[in-house]
Motif scaffolding. Structure first.
Motif, PDB file in Angstrom:
ATOM      1  N   ALA A 311       0.789  -1.287   0.208  1.00  0.00           N
ATOM      2  CA  ALA A 311       0.120  -0.147   0.149  1.00  0.00           C
ATOM      3  C   ALA A 311       0.991   1.266  -0.022  1.00  0.00           C
ATOM      4  N   ASP A 312       1.853   1.218   0.578  1.00  0.00           N
ATOM      5  CA  ASP A 312       2.801   2.419   0.817  1.00  0.00           C
ATOM      6  C   ASP A 312       3.965   2.349  -0.196  1.00  0.00           C
ATOM      7  N   GLY A 313       4.128   1.396  -0.932  1.00  0.00           N
ATOM      8  CA  GLY A 313       5.076   1.229  -2.017  1.00  0.00           C
ATOM      9  C   GLY A 313       6.449   0.811  -1.375  1.00  0.00           C
ATOM     10  N   HIS A 314       6.549   0.401  -0.113  1.00  0.00           N
ATOM     11  CA  HIS A 314       7.982   0.001   0.506  1.00  0.00           C
ATOM     12  C   HIS A 314       7.974  -1.525   0.504  1.00  0.00           C
ATOM     13  N   PHE A 315       8.989  -1.894   0.613  1.00  0.00           N
ATOM     14  CA  PHE A 315       9.382  -3.533   0.828  1.00  0.00           C
ATOM     15  C   PHE A 315       8.639  -4.080   1.980  1.00  0.00           C
ATOM     16  N   TRP A 316       8.245  -5.685   2.020  1.00  0.00           N
ATOM     17  CA  TRP A 316       7.718  -5.877   3.057  1.00  0.00           C
ATOM     18  C   TRP A 316       8.845  -7.152   3.368  1.00  0.00           C
ATOM     19  N   ILE A 317       9.520  -6.762   4.453  1.00  0.00           N
ATOM     20  CA  ILE A 317      10.723  -7.842   4.843  1.00  0.00           C
ATOM     21  C   ILE A 317      10.917  -7.826   6.311  1.00  0.00           C
ATOM     22  N   ALA A 318      10.356  -8.740   6.760  1.00  0.00           N
ATOM     23  CA  ALA A 318      10.108  -8.865   8.211  1.00  0.00           C
ATOM     24  C   ALA A 318       9.962 -10.245   8.674  1.00  0.00           C
ATOM     25  N   ARG A 319       9.963 -10.620   9.981  1.00  0.00           N
ATOM     26  CA  ARG A 319       9.938 -12.000  10.573  1.00  0.00           C
ATOM     27  C   ARG A 319       8.203 -11.911  10.833  1.00  0.00           C
ATOM     28  N   HIS A 320       7.512 -13.039  10.813  1.00  0.00           N
ATOM     29  CA  HIS A 320       6.173 -13.266  11.020  1.00  0.00           C
ATOM     30  C   HIS A 320       5.981 -13.022  12.541  1.00  0.00           C
ATOM     31  N   PRO A 321       5.017 -11.966  12.662  1.00  0.00           N
ATOM     32  CA  PRO A 321       4.644 -11.737  14.235  1.00  0.00           C
ATOM     33  C   PRO A 321       4.385 -12.751  15.046  1.00  0.00           C
ATOM     34  N   SER A 322       3.831 -14.002  14.581  1.00  0.00           N
ATOM     35  CA  SER A 322       3.187 -15.004  15.339  1.00  0.00           C
ATOM     36  C   SER A 322       3.836 -16.446  14.999  1.00  0.00           C
ATOM     37  N   ARG A 323       4.519 -16.299  13.938  1.00  0.00           N
ATOM     38  CA  ARG A 323       5.127 -17.811  13.547  1.00  0.00           C
ATOM     39  C   ARG A 323       6.673 -17.718  13.716  1.00  0.00           C
ATOM     40  N   GLU A 324       7.267 -18.343  14.760  1.00  0.00           N
ATOM     41  CA  GLU A 324       8.765 -17.958  14.980  1.00  0.00           C
ATOM     42  C   GLU A 324       9.821 -18.406  13.963  1.00  0.00           C
ATOM     43  N   ASN A 325       9.045 -19.470  13.195  1.00  0.00           N
ATOM     44  CA  ASN A 325       9.894 -20.289  12.167  1.00  0.00           C
ATOM     45  C   ASN A 325       9.669 -19.544  10.496  1.00  0.00           C
ATOM     46  N   LEU A 326       9.128 -18.221  10.580  1.00  0.00           N
ATOM     47  CA  LEU A 326       8.469 -17.914   9.282  1.00  0.00           C
ATOM     48  C   LEU A 326       9.237 -16.373   9.066  1.00  0.00           C
ATOM     49  N   ALA A 327       9.406 -16.233   8.031  1.00  0.00           N
ATOM     50  CA  ALA A 327       9.861 -14.711   7.567  1.00  0.00           C
ATOM     51  C   ALA A 327       9.353 -14.505   6.247  1.00  0.00           C
ATOM     52  N   VAL A 328       9.214 -13.221   5.908  1.00  0.00           N
ATOM     53  CA  VAL A 328       8.319 -12.676   4.598  1.00  0.00           C
ATOM     54  C   VAL A 328       9.410 -11.808   4.047  1.00  0.00           C
ATOM     55  N   ALA A 351      15.467 -11.794   8.612  1.00  0.00           N
ATOM     56  CA  ALA A 351      14.913 -12.884   8.803  1.00  0.00           C
ATOM     57  C   ALA A 351      15.604 -13.620   9.860  1.00  0.00           C
ATOM     58  N   LEU A 352      17.020 -13.553  10.143  1.00  0.00           N
ATOM     59  CA  LEU A 352      17.405 -14.078  11.370  1.00  0.00           C
ATOM     60  C   LEU A 352      17.404 -13.521  12.632  1.00  0.00           C
ATOM     61  N   GLY A 353      16.866 -12.285  12.619  1.00  0.00           N
ATOM     62  CA  GLY A 353      16.773 -11.358  13.723  1.00  0.00           C
ATOM     63  C   GLY A 353      17.888 -10.640  14.096  1.00  0.00           C
ATOM     64  N   PHE A 362      11.001  -1.552   6.498  1.00  0.00           N
ATOM     65  CA  PHE A 362      10.404  -2.687   5.993  1.00  0.00           C
ATOM     66  C   PHE A 362       9.737  -3.643   6.935  1.00  0.00           C
ATOM     67  N   CYS A 363       9.257  -3.227   8.002  1.00  0.00           N
ATOM     68  CA  CYS A 363       8.793  -4.099   9.004  1.00  0.00           C
ATOM     69  C   CYS A 363       7.472  -4.451   8.632  1.00  0.00           C
ATOM     70  N   TRP A 364       6.958  -5.196   9.432  1.00  0.00           N
ATOM     71  CA  TRP A 364       5.509  -5.836   9.270  1.00  0.00           C
ATOM     72  C   TRP A 364       4.741  -4.712   9.857  1.00  0.00           C
ATOM     73  N   ARG A 365       3.621  -4.402   8.975  1.00  0.00           N
ATOM     74  CA  ARG A 365       3.285  -3.095   9.157  1.00  0.00           C
ATOM     75  C   ARG A 365       1.450  -3.414   9.392  1.00  0.00           C
ATOM     76  N   PRO A 366       1.222  -3.639  10.757  1.00  0.00           N
ATOM     77  CA  PRO A 366      -0.117  -4.014  10.917  1.00  0.00           C
ATOM     78  C   PRO A 366      -1.053  -2.921  10.946  1.00  0.00           C
ATOM     79  N   GLU A 367      -0.669  -1.572  10.732  1.00  0.00           N
ATOM     80  CA  GLU A 367      -1.693  -0.638  10.703  1.00  0.00           C
ATOM     81  C   GLU A 367      -2.004  -0.714   9.242  1.00  0.00           C
ATOM     82  N   GLN A 368      -1.572  -1.289   8.460  1.00  0.00           N
ATOM     83  CA  GLN A 368      -2.004  -1.584   6.893  1.00  0.00           C
ATOM     84  C   GLN A 368      -2.938  -2.748   6.800  1.00  0.00           C
ATOM     85  N   LEU A 369      -3.084  -3.552   7.875  1.00  0.00           N
ATOM     86  CA  LEU A 369      -3.848  -4.892   7.784  1.00  0.00           C
ATOM     87  C   LEU A 369      -5.385  -4.338   8.247  1.00  0.00           C
ATOM     88  N   PRO A 370      -6.418  -5.178   8.187  1.00  0.00           N
ATOM     89  CA  PRO A 370      -7.888  -4.931   8.556  1.00  0.00           C
ATOM     90  C   PRO A 370      -7.767  -4.647  10.207  1.00  0.00           C
TER      91      PRO A 370
END
Length: 380
Positions: A311-328, A351-353, A362-370
């Motif tokens: 939505a904001d044109g910036h990359f989405w590079i982040a660890r998943h907030p609730s799944r420890e073994n997952l990054a996007v 991805a490795l923290g 480029f973090c997980w941006r929950p303000e853009q989620l429903p």
């Protein structure tokens, strides 16, 4: 530690290399490299450091540009062509405009740019209609890269360095790894780099990741010499207003011109990806006004390049907030490829923290989620 990277476009293949350089076991899964429908699969992509007033992207672009030069020096043949780039406007540059702010920031950072008025544009660039674009600049740093060839070379390098590449499809994610063509592949960490296909694996991101088709045209000019790089470098033609950008003539005699505008929303796996008659008519109108020698040039290839837009044109590079073994790592939004030499390290670190100065950008941006602000508070 075993890392599974889902998707082998420019995000995935550079991430796999960076992770392998850390000594990790890496499996890269993609149905085909380069994948014919991937955003990074093309004959050319712009390499630029020009980013308006944005310091973060400009600095990242400077580092990436150094990386492109190193890759050229180390490779068997150069895949980055430093023709320079020009950004021109149809009216005098003004503060707040892309051209003005890019010129101001780059000059402040010590780059030597050539300011161009209408007369200088007419002298330097004979393919331009005099008066169509009247202000702007030429930046000798930048150019274009042979995109598909870059991905293929990086994939070959990944194999040589011990990355396992599987020509397969990731069906779904699992807490233990991922289901790959019906087989569970276990992994300590999964990084999803599947571009527009990410929402098919992570439906929670469907509201913030949008697949958009942008029109790309290959034209065959009657006089290819008019479009050679020394007087027709990579360009943006009043790009913030029109969306049009393009390239000097390629070795096959083709001039590629594309548009980064509102585009055509579509499903990432849509079987039909056709340029509309309206998009082609808009191109012809722009050519008649700006590049008259291309106005009636035959279009030898047309396609929709499918972006994965945030939505904001910036990359989405982040660890998943609730799944420890997952990054996007996704959301290229039509401008990620140029950062290839530094993109993998960025993805691997986040991805490795590990701490990274751009992690918050480029973090997980929950303000853009429903749920907006409420979702942001929940994930804070």
């Amino acid at each position: 530690m075993h890392v599974l990277v889902a998707g082998g476009g420019i995000f995935g293949v550079t991430a796999a290399l960076a992770l392998r350089a850390r000594g990790l076991a890496v499996t890269l899964v993609d149905p085909g490299l380069p994948h014919p429908l991937a955003e990074s699969t093309d004959i050319s992509k712009v390499i630029r450091i020009d980013y308006g007033a944005d310091e973060d992207y400009t600095a990242l672009g400077e580092r990436a540009l150094d990386g492109w030069r190193r890759w050229n020096a180390a490779g068997p043949a150069p895949l980055f062509h430093e023709t320079g780039v020009t950004f021109l406007a149809c009216a005098p540059m003004q503060p707040g405009g892309f051209e003005h702010d890019s010129y101001a920031l780059l000059t402040r950072r010590g780059h030597r740019l050539e300011r161009l008025d209408a007369d200088a544009i007419a002298r330097r660039f004979p393919a331009y209609r005099p008066g169509a674009l009247v202000d702007g600049y030429f930046n000798p740093q930048g150019g274009w890269a042979e995109a598909s060839a870059v991905v293929a070379r990086l994939a070959a390098e990944a194999t040589a360095r011990g990355v396992t590449i599987r020509a397969a499809r990731v069906d779904r994610l699992d807490d233990r790894g991922a289901l790959v063509d019906g087989e569970l592949v276990t992994a300590d960490l999964v990084i999803v780099c599947a571009g527009s296909w990410v929402p098919l694996l992570l439906p929670e991101l469907a509201p913030v990741l949008r697949a958009v088709g942008q029109p790309v045209f290959h034209l065959r000019p009657a006089d290819p010499a008019l479009f050679e790089a020394h007087h027709f470098p990579v360009f943006g033609a009043d790009i913030s207003r029109t969306g049009y950008y393009g390239f000097p003539v390629h070795r096959d005699g083709v001039v590629k011109i594309a548009n980064h505008g509102t585009g055509t929303p579509l499903a990432p796996d849509a079987a039909v990806r056709e340029v509309s008659t309206a998009q082609e008519a808009a191109l012809r109108a722009m050519l008649a006004d700006t590049f008259p020698a291309l106005a009636s040039a035959p279009i030898v290839h047309r396609r929709l390049c499918v972006y994965c837009d945030t939505a904001d044109g910036h990359f989405w590079i982040a660890r998943h907030p609730s799944r420890e073994n997952l990054a996007v790592a996704t959301g290229g939004s039509g401008h990620a490829f140029k950062f290839a030499p530094v993109l993998g390290e960025l993805i691997a670190a986040i991805a490795l923290g590990e701490p990274h100065p751009l992690a918050s950008r480029f973090c997980w941006r929950p303000e853009q989620l429903p749920g907006g602000a409420e979702a942001a508070r929940h994930h804070a």
